[in-house]
Design a protein around this motif. Structure first.
Motif, PDB file in Angstrom:
ATOM      1  N   ILE A  30     -10.442  -0.190   1.232  1.00 42.11           N
ATOM      2  CA  ILE A  30      -9.324   0.596   1.744  1.00 42.11           C
ATOM      3  C   ILE A  30      -9.597   2.066   1.450  1.00 42.11           C
TER       4      ILE A  30
ATOM      5  N   ARG B  81      -6.541  -0.709   6.537  1.00 43.82           N
ATOM      6  CA  ARG B  81      -7.805  -0.347   5.894  1.00 43.82           C
ATOM      7  C   ARG B  81      -7.835   1.107   5.466  1.00 43.82           C
ATOM      8  N   GLU B  82      -6.763   1.863   5.749  1.00 41.60           N
ATOM      9  CA  GLU B  82      -6.677   3.252   5.305  1.00 41.60           C
ATOM     10  C   GLU B  82      -5.221   3.574   4.990  1.00 41.60           C
TER      11      GLU B  82
ATOM     12  N   TYR C  21      -7.457  -7.811  -1.299  1.00 41.71           N
ATOM     13  CA  TYR C  21      -7.638  -7.486   0.111  1.00 41.71           C
ATOM     14  C   TYR C  21      -9.113  -7.656   0.474  1.00 41.71           C
TER      15      TYR C  21
ATOM     16  N   LEU D 112       0.830  -1.206   0.000  1.00 41.95           N
ATOM     17  CA  LEU D 112       0.000   0.000   0.000  1.00 41.95           C
ATOM     18  C   LEU D 112       0.862   1.254   0.000  1.00 41.95           C
TER      19      LEU D 112
END
Length: 518
Positions: free
Chosen positions: A503, A466-467, A499, A446
């Motif tokens: 996200i 998730r971010e 995933y 990411l």
């Protein structure tokens, strides 16, 4: 005698003559009477005719009088109408006269405006000529001052224009996205919250355990057997790998087939409890556990279909659904997840006034390919779609299965509903888990993806991946460009990473100014 006869003859003749005259007189009287009757009847007829003639004359006089009255009335009405028409014509003539006067005034005004426009046009042409000459002088001066050629100046202007257009485009995108997201989020939240409030399920746990605990270390030797006889028989019959290492009181069962792995695990546990670990006993217990697992698969498929209220599903297809009981994804049991997705899809379809049966079928079958992806090469979504097509499922259901990971275009609302329900079930807290190594790798990927874009200063993955928060250089990325950057990063993450859930991409742009008072 002769005299008598003569006298008789004379008498007869005289009688005949008398009778003739009598008859003539009688006929004359009758004729006279008939003439009199005819004259009387003729007089009556004449009298009647005169009376009728009088009446006819009276009627004709009455009709003539009525006709004269009607003609007089018509003449009066016609005169009145002609008078009204004349008055209307007079008014029209007055209006036409007024219009002509107005047109004359407008023509005069237009002519005056044309004259003024011609004067302005001449003035504009003169200003344009002076501007062109001024531009030429300015270009020469710019070239002299900045030492720039005409092409370089054009390139400079084009780059400035491109920046302005990009900024304007970013502003429009931001406005559109804000309005669209506001409405879409509001409606989607209402539907999703309504569906989630109506569904209460237990947290799915992984029923497949590939690690078997031993009561003591001595059991390892009995499992291996003399010269490895028992372990070879066990691996041959069950089709799994049995890993016996230095880990104390633990044996690992390894296989890509989750059903084989579960049968082998149960067989090994029964053998340990029984204590008689030998080839014949291994075969006997394996056969029993295999039948038990088969029965569980059938019951699990029937129960899933029955719980969702789905009608008339192919028996072989239900058998494949039951196999999902022994398959997990990120620690989440796939059958429990599929049933949950079926319930959510049915609720969302109900809120949208769609066919709930069709939505439930798509939700239950969306991950059916995971029961076979260990033995068939390809994506579980496409494998599942092929299986559903083989058993003649509705084309809408087939498309929903194939497109729930966007591998093929979505062709109906049922495909969208299935994808949303899948995301809700997968992303709710505690639904899934992944191992530590996979988590670290995903977080690193990411951050690397975000740092590949121009103007990015740094990137940090937060909230368990998730971010992703992206810090940009404020002098390179403007406020409007930040929206486009966030969208591009999100699109690249969708294309390159796998995933669970979603996200969030957050772009942070700020200018900090510091000064010191001495």
């Amino acid at each position: 005698m002769a005299m008598m006869i003569f006298g008789l003859l004379i008498g007869i003749v005289v009688g005949g003559v008398l009778a003739y005259f009598y008859a003539i007189n009688s006929t004359k009287s009758k004729v006279q009477k008939m003439i009199e009757d005819a004259q009387s009847e003729a007089s009556s007829i004449v009298k009647t005719a005169r009376e009728e003639e009088k009446k006819a004359q009276e009627r004709s006089e009455s009709l003539v009088k009525q006709a004269q009255e009607q003609v007089s009335s018509m003449i009066a009405e016609t005169s009145k109408e002609l008078k009204s028409r004349r008055e209307q014509l007079d008014k029209l003539e007055q209006r036409l006269s007024q219009r002509e006067q107005q047109l004359d005034r407008r023509m005069d005004s237009i002519e005056a405006k044309e004259k003024r426009a011609e004067q302005k046009l001449q003035l504009a042409e003169e200003k344009l000529k002076s501007a062109e000459s001024f531009e030429q002088e300015a270009v020469k001066k710019l070239q002299e001052i900045a030492n720039m050629t005409t092409d370089e100046a054009k390139q400079f202007l084009f780059s400035r224009l491109e920046e302005e257009l990009k900024e304007e485009f970013g502003e429009k995108i931001r406005t559109f996205e804000e309005n669209f997201k506001e409405e879409a989020d509001k409606k989607a939240s209402e539907l999703i919250v309504s569906a989630m409030q109506r569904l209460t399920t237990e947290k799915p746990e992984d029923p497949v355990i590939s690690v078997v605990e031993l009561p003591s270390e001595e059991i390892k030797g009995r499992i291996i057997g003399r010269e490895g006889r028992n372990i070879r028989t066990f691996e041959r019959i069950t089709g799994v790998d049995l890993i016996i290492d230095d880990t104390p009181e633990v044996v690992v069962v390894s296989s890509f087939d989750p059903i084989r792995r579960e049968i082998a695990r149960r067989t090994l546990e029964k053998l340990i409890i029984d204590g008689r670990i030998q080839p014949a006993r291994i075969e006997e217990i394996f056969a029993k556990e295999k039948d038990a697992i088969e029965q569980e698969i059938v019951e699990a498929g029937d129960k899933a279909v029955r719980d969702l209220g789905i009608r008339e599903m192919n028996a072989d297809l239900k058998h494949i659904v039951g196999q999902l009981k022994f398959r997990t994804s990120y620690g989440q049991n796939v059958l429990s997840h599929s049933v949950e997705v079926g319930f959510l899809a049915g609720m969302l379809a109900s809120e949208l006034h769609l066919d709930t049966q069709l939505a439930k079928r798509a939700g239950l079958l969306h991950d059916i390919g995971k029961a076979l992806d260990h033995s068939i090469e390809g994506s579980h979504a496409l494998i599942g779609a092929d299986v559903a097509r083989k058993y003649r499922e509705n084309p809408v259901v087939v498309n929903a299965i194939a497109s729930h990971h966007n591998e093929v275009p979505q062709e109906s609302m049922y495909a969208v509903i299935t994808q949303i329900a899948d995301a809700i079930s997968a992303s709710r807290p505690g639904a899934r888990r992944e191992n530590y190594a996979a988590y670290i790798k995903r977080v690193q990927q990411l951050e690397e993806i975000a740092k590949e874009f121009d103007g990015v200063e740094s990137a940090f993955a937060v909230q368990a991946g998730r971010e992703i928060r992206v810090i940009v250089h404020p002098e390179v990325i403007g406020d409007n460009e930040a929206f486009a950057l966030a969208r591009d990063i999100a699109k690249k993450i969708e294309e390159e990473l796998i995933y669970p859930g979603q996200i969030k991409v957050t772009v942070v742009r700020e200018t900090r100014v510091a000064e010191y008072a001495k």
